[in-house]
Design a protein around this motif. Structure first.
Motif, PDB file in Angstrom:
ATOM      1  N   ALA A 128       0.830  -1.203   0.000  1.00 16.95           N
ATOM      2  CA  ALA A 128       0.000   0.000   0.000  1.00 16.95           C
ATOM      3  C   ALA A 128       0.865   1.253   0.000  1.00 16.95           C
ATOM      4  CB  ALA A 128      -0.928  -0.007   1.207  1.00 16.95           C
ATOM      5  N   ILE A 129       1.929   1.251   0.784  1.00 16.93           N
ATOM      6  CA  ILE A 129       2.835   2.399   0.831  1.00 16.93           C
ATOM      7  C   ILE A 129       3.542   2.567  -0.508  1.00 16.93           C
ATOM      8  CG2 ILE A 129       4.983   3.251   1.868  1.00 16.93           C
ATOM      9  CD1 ILE A 129       3.907   2.057   4.530  1.00 16.93           C
ATOM     10  N   ALA A 134       4.500   5.743  -4.867  1.00 14.49           N
ATOM     11  CA  ALA A 134       5.324   5.355  -6.022  1.00 14.49           C
ATOM     12  C   ALA A 134       6.724   4.921  -5.587  1.00 14.49           C
ATOM     13  CB  ALA A 134       5.393   6.485  -7.047  1.00 14.49           C
ATOM     14  N   GLY A 135       6.803   4.291  -4.423  1.00 12.98           N
ATOM     15  CA  GLY A 135       8.066   3.768  -3.920  1.00 12.98           C
ATOM     16  C   GLY A 135       8.862   4.736  -3.066  1.00 12.98           C
ATOM     17  N   ALA A 136       8.484   6.014  -3.074  1.00  9.71           N
ATOM     18  CA  ALA A 136       9.245   7.015  -2.316  1.00  9.71           C
ATOM     19  C   ALA A 136       9.109   6.832  -0.803  1.00  9.71           C
ATOM     20  CB  ALA A 136       8.796   8.419  -2.703  1.00  9.71           C
ATOM     21  N   VAL A 141       9.782   4.323   5.704  1.00  9.97           N
ATOM     22  CA  VAL A 141       9.031   3.289   6.423  1.00  9.97           C
ATOM     23  C   VAL A 141       9.971   2.166   6.856  1.00  9.97           C
ATOM     24  CG1 VAL A 141       7.264   1.503   6.152  1.00  9.97           C
ATOM     25  CG2 VAL A 141       6.817   3.822   5.385  1.00  9.97           C
ATOM     26  N   SER A 142      10.914   1.795   6.012  1.00  6.26           N
ATOM     27  CA  SER A 142      11.878   0.763   6.362  1.00  6.26           C
ATOM     28  C   SER A 142      12.739   1.201   7.542  1.00  6.26           C
ATOM     29  CB  SER A 142      12.763   0.437   5.163  1.00  6.26           C
ATOM     30  OG  SER A 142      13.736  -0.510   5.512  1.00  6.26           O
ATOM     31  N   ILE A 143      13.168   2.447   7.542  1.00  9.64           N
ATOM     32  CA  ILE A 143      13.956   2.961   8.666  1.00  9.64           C
ATOM     33  C   ILE A 143      13.116   2.953   9.936  1.00  9.64           C
ATOM     34  CG2 ILE A 143      15.070   5.046   9.605  1.00  9.64           C
ATOM     35  CD1 ILE A 143      16.027   5.598   6.686  1.00  9.64           C
ATOM     36  N   LEU A 144      11.860   3.354   9.824  1.00  8.23           N
ATOM     37  CA  LEU A 144      10.959   3.329  10.982  1.00  8.23           C
ATOM     38  C   LEU A 144      10.779   1.907  11.509  1.00  8.23           C
ATOM     39  CD1 LEU A 144       9.038   4.877  12.873  1.00  8.23           C
ATOM     40  CD2 LEU A 144       7.233   4.455  11.185  1.00  8.23           C
TER      41      LEU A 144
END
Length: 188
Positions: A128-129, A134-136, A141-144
């Motif tokens: 969904a993210i 568009a992948g930005a 989110v990965s760092i979070l």
């Protein structure tokens, strides 16, 4: 059975659902350098320098693989086996929980907790993210996720009561949402 050990086990397993190697590394380092967690055999193998080194390397690989937009989905596919397995190991190894609970039950609970969180993350949240941004949004989110996994891992060992409160709040929220949805559907 010490109830706090169970809360630690659930917290570490949940953390493994976000990132397999961070909670394993946290447990290995805390068991090696502090008295906060004591791993019994065979789980004490996590405290060997070889295992700690391997966990550092695997953590770095996953950290960077999860930041590349196309590679992160392949990484999530690979982690579908690894994260639940890490959750099972962490649940079983956590602060003597394996000695008080049957090993199969410990492994199964850890597998279920980590697998559930990984499934929600990789099947619902991340796609969904990716679609919405568009992948930005994948990198922040990965760092979070990595920060959350690290904090949750440390808190699960240091302050397991917080994990209990968080689990109760999340469970209550999910039940409330289901109840609200069921009421909304019954009115239509």
């Amino acid at each position: 059975m010490d109830i706090l050990n169970i809360f630690s086990a659930f917290g570490l397993s949940a953390s493994a659902g976000l990132n397999a190697y961070i909670p394993l590394l946290v447990v290995a380092l805390l068991a090696r350098f502090t008295h906060l967690i004591k791993l019994s055999s065979p789980w004490d193998a996590l405290t060997s320098w070889w295992m700690i080194g391997l966990l550092v390397i695997l953590s770095l690989i996953e950290f960077f693989a999860d930041k590349v937009p196309a590679v992160n989905h392949i990484n999530d596919l690979i982690q579908t086996i690894i994260r639940p397995t890490a959750g099972a190991v962490l649940f079983a190894a956590s602060a003597h929980a394996i000695t008080d609970i049957h090993p199969i039950l410990s492994l199964g609970l850890g597998l279920l907790v980590a697998g559930s969180i990984h499934a929600v993350k990789s099947v619902a949240v991340r796609p969904a993210i990716t679609a919405a941004t568009a992948g930005a949004g994948n990198v922040p989110v990965s760092i979070l996720e990595d920060v959350t996994s690290t904090i949750l891992s440390i808190l699960a060992v240091v302050v397991p009561v917080i994990i209990a409160v968080v689990l109760i709040l999340i469970t209550s929220w999910i039940i409330w949402r289901w109840w609200r949805r069921a009421n909304a559907l019954s009115r239509t």
